[in-house]
Write an enzyme that holds these catalytic residues in place. Structure first.
Site, mmCIF file in Angstrom:
data_model
loop_
_atom_site.group_PDB
_atom_site.id
_atom_site.type_symbol
_atom_site.label_atom_id
_atom_site.label_comp_id
_atom_site.label_asym_id
_atom_site.label_seq_id
_atom_site.Cartn_x
_atom_site.Cartn_y
_atom_site.Cartn_z
ATOM 1 N N GLU A 82 7.061 52.002 -8.051
ATOM 2 C CA GLU A 82 6.949 52.794 -9.274
ATOM 3 C C GLU A 82 8.336 53.130 -9.813
ATOM 4 O O GLU A 82 9.119 53.787 -9.124
ATOM 5 C CB GLU A 82 6.160 54.078 -8.973
ATOM 6 C CG GLU A 82 4.689 53.791 -8.676
ATOM 7 C CD GLU A 82 4.038 54.821 -7.762
ATOM 8 O OE1 GLU A 82 4.708 55.785 -7.354
ATOM 9 O OE2 GLU A 82 2.844 54.640 -7.457
ATOM 10 N N GLU A 94 -0.738 52.739 -5.731
ATOM 11 C CA GLU A 94 -0.154 52.355 -4.445
ATOM 12 C C GLU A 94 -1.055 51.416 -3.650
ATOM 13 O O GLU A 94 -0.571 50.504 -2.973
ATOM 14 C CB GLU A 94 0.173 53.595 -3.600
ATOM 15 C CG GLU A 94 1.384 54.388 -4.072
ATOM 16 C CD GLU A 94 1.055 55.434 -5.123
ATOM 17 O OE1 GLU A 94 -0.115 55.492 -5.569
ATOM 18 O OE2 GLU A 94 1.958 56.203 -5.501
ATOM 19 N N PHE A 147 7.274 58.466 -2.062
ATOM 20 C CA PHE A 147 7.342 59.505 -1.032
ATOM 21 C C PHE A 147 6.397 59.107 0.094
ATOM 22 O O PHE A 147 5.291 58.619 -0.176
ATOM 23 C CB PHE A 147 6.930 60.876 -1.594
ATOM 24 C CG PHE A 147 7.924 61.462 -2.551
ATOM 25 C CD1 PHE A 147 8.907 62.339 -2.106
ATOM 26 C CD2 PHE A 147 7.893 61.150 -3.900
ATOM 27 C CE1 PHE A 147 9.835 62.891 -2.994
ATOM 28 C CE2 PHE A 147 8.814 61.685 -4.786
ATOM 29 C CZ PHE A 147 9.791 62.558 -4.343
ATOM 30 N N ASP A 196 4.577 60.797 1.785
ATOM 31 C CA ASP A 196 3.323 61.556 1.650
ATOM 32 C C ASP A 196 2.254 60.745 0.903
ATOM 33 O O ASP A 196 1.058 61.004 1.054
ATOM 34 C CB ASP A 196 3.595 62.852 0.888
ATOM 35 C CG ASP A 196 4.846 63.553 1.385
ATOM 36 O OD1 ASP A 196 4.719 64.580 2.050
ATOM 37 O OD2 ASP A 196 5.965 63.043 1.132
ATOM 38 N N PHE A 197 2.683 59.786 0.100
ATOM 39 C CA PHE A 197 1.730 59.008 -0.690
ATOM 40 C C PHE A 197 1.024 57.948 0.149
ATOM 41 O O PHE A 197 0.197 57.194 -0.359
ATOM 42 C CB PHE A 197 2.409 58.349 -1.904
ATOM 43 C CG PHE A 197 3.109 59.292 -2.851
ATOM 44 C CD1 PHE A 197 2.941 60.669 -2.744
ATOM 45 C CD2 PHE A 197 3.935 58.811 -3.850
ATOM 46 C CE1 PHE A 197 3.594 61.548 -3.612
ATOM 47 C CE2 PHE A 197 4.586 59.671 -4.728
ATOM 48 C CZ PHE A 197 4.419 61.041 -4.603
ATOM 49 N N HIS A 237 5.363 66.424 -0.770
ATOM 50 C CA HIS A 237 6.508 65.531 -1.004
ATOM 51 C C HIS A 237 7.603 65.734 0.045
ATOM 52 O O HIS A 237 8.755 65.390 -0.208
ATOM 53 C CB HIS A 237 7.121 65.785 -2.395
ATOM 54 C CG HIS A 237 6.298 65.317 -3.549
ATOM 55 N ND1 HIS A 237 5.147 65.931 -3.946
ATOM 56 C CD2 HIS A 237 6.465 64.267 -4.398
ATOM 57 C CE1 HIS A 237 4.639 65.299 -5.001
ATOM 58 N NE2 HIS A 237 5.417 64.280 -5.285
#
Lengths: 322, 337
Positions: free
Chosen positions: B30, B70, B93, B95-96, B139
């Protein structure tokens, strides 16, 4: 597209081999000698054959839970496939994958998949690789009606259009995602309706008719090869067996399968069309029937007789052991 | 020739040098260029922190912006890796991972084993992790233990500009999937980095400081916290040996065990939350393999078992610091058998 006699015989041989393979697995599974789960493709053969007849070694397919038909149509070795399903060392994946993970990357078969909807992103990747490497290849994502509702598929449809990938999404709608009707679980009339929203053409074809699938796939694959982007084909048909072997299928109408087998069988329809048009003799089809039966007899006998993987195989094919 | 550059510049340089060397290396993520499809500047961002800035200008469409999808683009990177490319995909991140974990742990991680050794999946997932930027609970996490748990994935957690370049080049050349975890607080760190490409092998820890009293095993940003604590403790005559793991899978068990055999005391410092993290894993390893060498119970210094808070005072309390490490070291030193 006009098919040569050789092509017609090849298409019939693929479909008959898949049918024979699956019908045999139905019998063999009942003996208890096949570990795990199997998801049979019988009834759906026209889709795998109609699509894969257009593909060559440089093209890739990503498959589903119900992947035996795609594998055979893409050229995977039937003996090694049967051995894999029995979990044997001579199997296509050395007995470490099984029915749900049959793969042969050398044949462009990126794997059946135990995760519903996981094939679509992988096919996008294969299509991206073909585009970047400039090898003229295309990728086909086979997706079930269940997988068509996964976010991975939605995202992949969008990505394929945004990146203008040589990718074809073949949604095989056999009417049931496990035990749930696609008429209920899909919020629009046809999955193909969704294609327009992702900027690509989508068509519905009768999956009992090899020629309908073959023609639609030909157009979509040609479009992809010409750099014109992705397409979706929704193939509507039925499966003759349950979601997995052992599924009592009480969610289906009592005579549903019997009726469809009697009136809509893709092999019967194919045979009727080609013999009525005098393109192929009935005896030539009968000879293929015999050869397919003999092939599966032999594959089954060899798979049963093959050794299990050695204990040392537990720890190989992974980069590290502790 | 080595010169001082930042951790961030080292990442960019590693990517550029590998893309120059090998045309099959492609980047996707991204806004890794930023500006695609707009009417303004192309290569506008180079990622949210500018890490990949300039690569689009050098390599054109081999640097691919993606939709915010993603699942699709991490999965596409995995698929492309089986089909002749060496994608480096940026998961902005760590976290994603929640929206694309299947593509990493069920797909990429499994192919080689599940397909009987006949598949190679040379994909690198570069991802930013860690607390300290007031980025709050979604994040800021340290999720490398989750990936370390999965057979078939290699997991890299570099601590210095030198290491990040050498380990990233190694990751790109590796034929297995690699989760490459970059701590967001390290990007501005400066250090000596050779201009030419080089690799650092996986599974070889870096002993950043030698000492005979206590072994401190750590990784990522915490290496610097451990070194700071060790410097302070040395003033009181306590000599710490600091081991930077560099990679958690494979993990250099031998270096850990050799050091503990010599010092007899172990503190494990891990920014991750305390259950099933790298600290617990190493503690279990040492208990099993070097129990007799221990002169004191092992101490683990980790974040508390809570999400990462937003408020700066709370976040600073959350992150392990040198004072907490010093307390742990003094505790193991003072333990009487």
């Amino acid at each position: 597209m006009q098919l040569s006699k050789d092509d017609l015989l090849k298409a019939y041989r693929i479909m008959r081999t898949v049918r024979e393979f699956e019908e045999r697995l139905h019998v063999e599974f009942a003996t208890g000698d096949i570990p795990g789960f199997v998801h049979l493709y019988a009834g759906e053969e026209a889709s795998a054959a109609g699509v894969c007849m257009h593909l060559t070694l440089k093209d890739k397919i990503a498959s589903t839970h119900r992947g035996h038909g795609h594998s055979i149509a893409k050229g995977c070795d039937v003996h090694a496939m049967m051995a894999e399903i029995f979990g044997k060392a001579s199997g296509l994946c050395g007995g470490k994958g099984g029915s749900m993970h049959i793969a042969d990357l050398d044949k462009g078969m990126m794997g059946a998949n135990g995760i519903v909807g996981a094939g679509s992103p992988l096919a996008c990747g294969a299509a991206l690789a073909a585009k970047r490497l400039g090898n003229g290849g295309v990728a086909v994502a086979f997706v079930g009606d269940g997988g068509s509702n996964q976010g991975t598929t939605f995202e992949s449809l969008n990505l394929a259009s945004v990146w203008n990938l040589p990718c074809v999404f073949v949604v095989e709608n056999n009417g049931y995602a496990e035990a749930t009707s696609s008429k209920w679980s899909i919020a629009c009339d046809d999955v193909a309706d969704r294609a327009n929203g992702f900027g690509m053409p989508g068509v519905v074809v009768d999956g009992h008719d090899f020629f309908a699938v073959h023609e639609a796939a030909g157009e979509a694959i040609k479009r992809a090869r010409n750099g014109e982007g992705p397409s979706m084909i929704e193939v509507k048909f039925t499966r003759y067996y349950g979601h997995f072997e052992g599924d009592a299928q009480t969610y289906r109408a009592a005579d549903e399968i019997k009726t469809l087998r009697g009136t809509k069988d893709c092999l019967d329809i194919f045979a009727e069309k080609v013999t009525a048009a005098a393109l192929v003799e009935q005896a030539e089809l009968a000879a293929i029937d015999e050869e397919a039966k003999a092939l599966i007899d032999d594959a089954t006998a060899q798979a049963r007789a093959a050794p299990n993987p050695g204990a040392a195989e537990l720890l190989t094919d992974v980069y590290i052991s502790y | 020739m080595a010169r001082k550059i930042t951790f961030q510049q080292a990442v960019n340089e590693a990517l550029a040098q590998e893309m120059e060397r090998d045309e099959t290396v492609v980047l996707m993520g991204e806004d890794i260029a930023g500006g695609t499809g707009g009417e303004g500047e192309m290569d506008a961002w180079g990622g949210p922190l500018g890490i990949t800035k300039g690569l689009y200008s050098k390599f054109g469409d081999r640097v691919m912006d993606t939709p915010i999808s993603e699942s699709a683009f991490v999965g596409a990177a995995v698929g492309a890796a089986t089909a002749g490319l060496r994608p480096v995909v940026e998961l902005m991140f760590i976290d994603f991972m929640g929206v694309c974990f299947d593509q990493m742990f069920n797909q990429a991680a499994k192919f080689r084993y599940m397909f009987g050794g006949k598949a190679e999946t040379p994909v690198v997932v570069r991802t930013m992790f860690g607390a300290g930027l007031r980025a709050a609970a979604q994040h800021s996490q340290c999720l490398y233990p989750v990936f370390t748990h999965i057979p078939g994935l290699k997991v890299v957690v570099p601590a210095t500009p030198y290491d990040v370049k050498g380990l990233l080049i190694q990751s790109i050349r590796d034929n297995d999937p690699v989760i490459f975890c970059e701590h967001k607080m390290l990007y501005t760190l400066e250090g000596e980095v050779p201009e030419e490409p080089y690799t650092i092998p996986f599974g070889e820890a870096n002993i950043t400081r030698e000492g005979g009293d206590v072994t401190i095993v750590t990784l990522g940003r915490m290496v610097h916290i451990a070194n700071e604590a060790a410097t302070n403790l040395a003033k009181d005559g306590i000599e710490c040996e600091v081991i930077d793991l560099r990679t958690t899978s494979p993990m250099d068990q031998d270096s850990i065990l050799e050091s503990v055999e010599s010092t007899g005391r172990l503190v494990v410092l891990d920014e991750a939350t305390p259950r099933c993290n790298i600290a617990t894993d190493i503690s279990a390893l040492v208990c099993q393999e070097a129990f007799d060498a221990l002169k004191a119970p092992i101490r683990m210094v980790t974040a508390p078992h809570v999400p990462v808070p937003f408020n700066d005072t709370l976040e600073d309390l959350y992150i392990p610091d040198a004072a907490k490490v010093e307390t742990a070291v003094r505790a193991v030193m003072e333990h009487r058998q």
